[in-house]
Design a protein around this motif. Structure first.
Motif, PDB file in Angstrom:
ATOM      1  N   ASP A 135       1.934  63.408  41.059  1.00  0.00           N
ATOM      2  CA  ASP A 135       2.094  62.848  39.725  1.00  0.00           C
ATOM      3  C   ASP A 135       2.760  63.865  38.813  1.00  0.00           C
ATOM      4  N   THR A 136       3.547  63.389  37.883  1.00  0.00           N
ATOM      5  CA  THR A 136       4.164  64.238  36.875  1.00  0.00           C
ATOM      6  C   THR A 136       3.836  63.658  35.512  1.00  0.00           C
ATOM      7  N   ILE A 137       4.215  64.378  34.468  1.00  0.00           N
ATOM      8  CA  ILE A 137       3.962  63.924  33.098  1.00  0.00           C
ATOM      9  C   ILE A 137       5.288  63.558  32.439  1.00  0.00           C
ATOM     10  N   GLY A 138       5.322  62.441  31.740  1.00  0.00           N
ATOM     11  CA  GLY A 138       6.528  62.029  31.023  1.00  0.00           C
ATOM     12  C   GLY A 138       6.191  61.583  29.611  1.00  0.00           C
ATOM     13  N   VAL A 139       7.214  61.419  28.788  1.00  0.00           N
ATOM     14  CA  VAL A 139       7.038  60.841  27.451  1.00  0.00           C
ATOM     15  C   VAL A 139       7.267  59.339  27.567  1.00  0.00           C
ATOM     16  N   PHE A 140       6.242  58.569  27.283  1.00  0.00           N
ATOM     17  CA  PHE A 140       6.337  57.111  27.241  1.00  0.00           C
ATOM     18  C   PHE A 140       6.554  56.714  25.778  1.00  0.00           C
ATOM     19  N   TYR A 141       7.510  55.826  25.540  1.00  0.00           N
ATOM     20  CA  TYR A 141       7.829  55.481  24.146  1.00  0.00           C
ATOM     21  C   TYR A 141       7.992  53.972  23.978  1.00  0.00           C
ATOM     22  N   ASN A 142       7.681  53.513  22.770  1.00  0.00           N
ATOM     23  CA  ASN A 142       7.735  52.101  22.430  1.00  0.00           C
ATOM     24  C   ASN A 142       9.101  51.774  21.839  1.00  0.00           C
ATOM     25  N   LYS A 143       9.937  51.072  22.600  1.00  0.00           N
ATOM     26  CA  LYS A 143      11.301  50.761  22.165  1.00  0.00           C
ATOM     27  C   LYS A 143      11.313  49.928  20.882  1.00  0.00           C
ATOM     28  N   THR A 285       6.934  70.508  33.830  1.00  0.00           N
ATOM     29  CA  THR A 285       5.876  69.491  33.820  1.00  0.00           C
ATOM     30  C   THR A 285       4.813  69.907  34.821  1.00  0.00           C
ATOM     31  N   ILE A 286       3.568  69.716  34.460  1.00  0.00           N
ATOM     32  CA  ILE A 286       2.482  69.933  35.405  1.00  0.00           C
ATOM     33  C   ILE A 286       2.533  68.819  36.451  1.00  0.00           C
ATOM     34  N   TRP A 337       8.900  52.500  44.727  1.00  0.00           N
ATOM     35  CA  TRP A 337       8.031  52.676  43.544  1.00  0.00           C
ATOM     36  C   TRP A 337       8.875  52.691  42.281  1.00  0.00           C
ATOM     37  N   ILE A 338      10.009  53.361  42.319  1.00  0.00           N
ATOM     38  CA  ILE A 338      10.919  53.412  41.164  1.00  0.00           C
ATOM     39  C   ILE A 338      11.428  52.016  40.821  1.00  0.00           C
ATOM     40  N   ASP A 339      11.818  51.253  41.841  1.00  0.00           N
ATOM     41  CA  ASP A 339      12.483  49.961  41.645  1.00  0.00           C
ATOM     42  C   ASP A 339      11.553  48.840  41.218  1.00  0.00           C
ATOM     43  N   HIS A 340      10.255  49.027  41.346  1.00  0.00           N
ATOM     44  CA  HIS A 340       9.359  47.896  41.083  1.00  0.00           C
ATOM     45  C   HIS A 340       9.325  47.504  39.618  1.00  0.00           C
ATOM     46  N   ASN A 341       9.769  48.393  38.728  1.00  0.00           N
ATOM     47  CA  ASN A 341       9.790  48.079  37.293  1.00  0.00           C
ATOM     48  C   ASN A 341      11.143  48.496  36.729  1.00  0.00           C
ATOM     49  N   LYS A 342      11.957  47.507  36.387  1.00  0.00           N
ATOM     50  CA  LYS A 342      13.311  47.777  35.899  1.00  0.00           C
ATOM     51  C   LYS A 342      13.342  48.115  34.411  1.00  0.00           C
ATOM     52  N   MET A 344      11.168  50.176  32.724  1.00  0.00           N
ATOM     53  CA  MET A 344      10.875  51.596  32.538  1.00  0.00           C
ATOM     54  C   MET A 344      11.741  52.407  33.498  1.00  0.00           C
ATOM     55  N   ASP A 345      12.240  53.524  33.023  1.00  0.00           N
ATOM     56  CA  ASP A 345      13.045  54.387  33.894  1.00  0.00           C
ATOM     57  C   ASP A 345      12.106  55.295  34.684  1.00  0.00           C
ATOM     58  N   LEU A 346      11.479  54.727  35.708  1.00  0.00           N
ATOM     59  CA  LEU A 346      10.476  55.473  36.461  1.00  0.00           C
ATOM     60  C   LEU A 346      11.073  56.607  37.286  1.00  0.00           C
ATOM     61  N   LYS A 347      12.380  56.570  37.475  1.00  0.00           N
ATOM     62  CA  LYS A 347      13.040  57.654  38.213  1.00  0.00           C
ATOM     63  C   LYS A 347      12.807  59.001  37.514  1.00  0.00           C
ATOM     64  N   VAL A 348      12.654  58.953  36.191  1.00  0.00           N
ATOM     65  CA  VAL A 348      12.369  60.172  35.427  1.00  0.00           C
ATOM     66  C   VAL A 348      11.127  60.872  35.972  1.00  0.00           C
ATOM     67  N   LEU A 349      10.080  60.094  36.224  1.00  0.00           N
ATOM     68  CA  LEU A 349       8.815  60.677  36.669  1.00  0.00           C
ATOM     69  C   LEU A 349       8.933  61.276  38.064  1.00  0.00           C
ATOM     70  N   VAL A 350       9.761  60.673  38.900  1.00  0.00           N
ATOM     71  CA  VAL A 350       9.997  61.217  40.239  1.00  0.00           C
ATOM     72  C   VAL A 350      10.856  62.478  40.155  1.00  0.00           C
ATOM     73  N   ASP A 351      11.909  62.405  39.347  1.00  0.00           N
ATOM     74  CA  ASP A 351      12.845  63.528  39.252  1.00  0.00           C
ATOM     75  C   ASP A 351      12.231  64.773  38.621  1.00  0.00           C
ATOM     76  N   GLN A 352      11.196  64.591  37.797  1.00  0.00           N
ATOM     77  CA  GLN A 352      10.620  65.744  37.097  1.00  0.00           C
ATOM     78  C   GLN A 352       9.946  66.737  38.038  1.00  0.00           C
ATOM     79  N   ILE A 353       9.776  66.346  39.288  1.00  0.00           N
ATOM     80  CA  ILE A 353       9.212  67.287  40.253  1.00  0.00           C
ATOM     81  C   ILE A 353      10.109  68.528  40.372  1.00  0.00           C
TER      82      ILE A 353
END
Length: 405
Positions: A135-143, A285-286, A337-342, A344-353
């Motif tokens: 798991d990584t940490i990201g900024v989630f924001y309300n568009k 990111t932790i 896992w990234i593709d299941h939700n179009k 949210m840019d979930l690739k960010v959370l994967v890439d932050q590793i």
């Protein structure tokens, strides 16, 4: 009468024998997250297909009871065959010889896994668990709140100054720009490493060095000085995630494990984007991850080892990804896992590793973490300075870690 008694005993022995025969090839597999049960069951069924005659019984015990029951089972010498392990609990089980050693040659030495995540589950040079996810940490924001404030969506290139500027623009009409609570993994641990500070290094605390103190001061100031975040008193009344889902804060730092919680409300989830943590002196990111462990005294060690090897395989990790359980730890299996939700840019959370700093932990980590609320709560209320609180914490950590040696 003797014949009847003898016949009764024979029947009972036959029944007991049948019962044993039916269960001897069944392994118990215990987890704590019901949302991930479909994925774990799918992995178990696939393993059973490849290994006829072996059955895997998946059991779910909620987080609040999980460790209590596991500890009771361990004390009674009856741990499940395979079970989920958390990094904060690992040392207690490994140091007390409760875990089965894992073959280091699995996946050619876990070559497809983050190295530090693998090491997180090593004790005295031996591997005692198979990494499951990270798991990584990201900024989630309300568009929607960004749109109302006329603020462009973040592009992930921001630094602390730009982040604060955006948070100020969003703070209006009863909405705060950001949530900065007393939280380490999703909060100021990240800022410490972004500022070239650290929590722990060479068995010594980093809380009392200037870089760490500056980073924590920046985090605390978001509520006490800059007023872009609710105060800790506010968070004591309404926890940060609830403030975010009720649209009282526009941005929040969350772990990737919270994606499922957001998706429970599909209409709200459509409004949410994800971006990288703001950059300090560097990006950081932790990251942490769960693992699969096994009981040292399992009655079926060879079957258990075979299942652990399967759990470490690319196939098992792809199933985990396709069932949207978590970010699988095996390199290159995260796309589903990234593709299941179009939305949210979930690739960010994967890439932050790429900027990942492994979850700080020492042998007595569970003990020194107990002091967080006690020592840091006054700091978040402004009653104690950051320097005084962090110096006290570092001193207590260092004294405890000297006792570890």
């Amino acid at each position: 009468m003797k014949k009847l008694l003898m016949l009764f005993l024979i029947v009972m022995l036959m029944l007991l024998s049948c019962g044993k025969k039916g269960n001897k090839n069944e392994l118990t597999f215990v987890i704590w997250d019901r949302q991930q049960e479909p994925a774990m069951s799918a992995i178990a069924r696939e393993f059973e297909k490849e290994n006829p005659g072996i059955k895997i019984k998946v059991q779910v015990i909620g987080w609040n009871e999980y460790w209590t029951k596991l500890e009771a089972s361990a004390t009674g010498g009856a741990l499940p065959d395979i079970f989920w392990m958390h990094s904060t609990k690992f040392y207690d089980y490994a140091s007390n010889n409760m875990l089965l050693e894992v073959d280091k040659n699995i996946d050619n030495g876990f070559k497809h896994y983050p190295e530090q995540l693998v090491k997180l589950y090593q004790f005295e040079g031996k591997q005692y668990a198979v990494p499951k996810d990270y798991d990584t940490i990201g900024v989630f924001y309300n568009k929607e709140l960004f749109d109302k404030a006329g603020v462009p969506y973040p592009d992930g290139t921001w630094d602390w100054a730009e982040f604060l500027e955006v948070a100020k623009k969003l703070t209006k009409d009863g909405v705060y720009g950001f949530a900065a609570p007393l939280n380490v993994q999703e909060g100021f641990w990240n800022t410490m490493y972004q500022n070239d500070g650290y929590v722990l290094k060479d068995n010594k605390s980093g809380y009392d060095i200037q870089a760490s103190q500056e980073a924590i001061q920046w985090w605390v100031d978001l509520s006490l000085k800059e007023k872009v975040s609710p105060t800790q008193k506010d968070f004591d009344e309404v926890e940060p995630f609830s403030m975010f889902t009720s649209e009282k804060v526009a941005m929040i730092q969350l772990g990737s494990w919270m994606v499922g919680g957001i998706e429970e409300n599909p209409e709200f989830a459509k409004k949410i984007g994800v971006t990288y943590l703001p950059k300090g002196k560097k990006q950081a990111t932790i990251y942490n991850g769960l693992a699969y462990a096994a009981a040292a005294n399992t009655k079926n060690p060879e079957m258990v080892k075979k299942f652990l090897e399967f759990l470490a395989s690319e196939k098992a990790n792809r199933i985990q990804s396709e069932k949207v359980a978590a970010i699988p730890a095996y390199e290159g299996t995260q796309q589903a896992w990234i593709d299941h939700n179009k939305n949210m840019d979930l690739k960010v959370l994967v890439d932050q590793i790429k900027f990942g700093v492994i979850f700080p932990m020492s042998k007595e980590g569970a003990k020194w973490r107990v002091w967080e609320e006690e020592i840091f709560a006054p700091m978040f209320s402004g009653r104690v300075t950051v320097k005084d609180a962090t110096t006290e914490y570092a001193d207590k950590m260092n004294r405890l870690m000297k006792e570890e040696k």
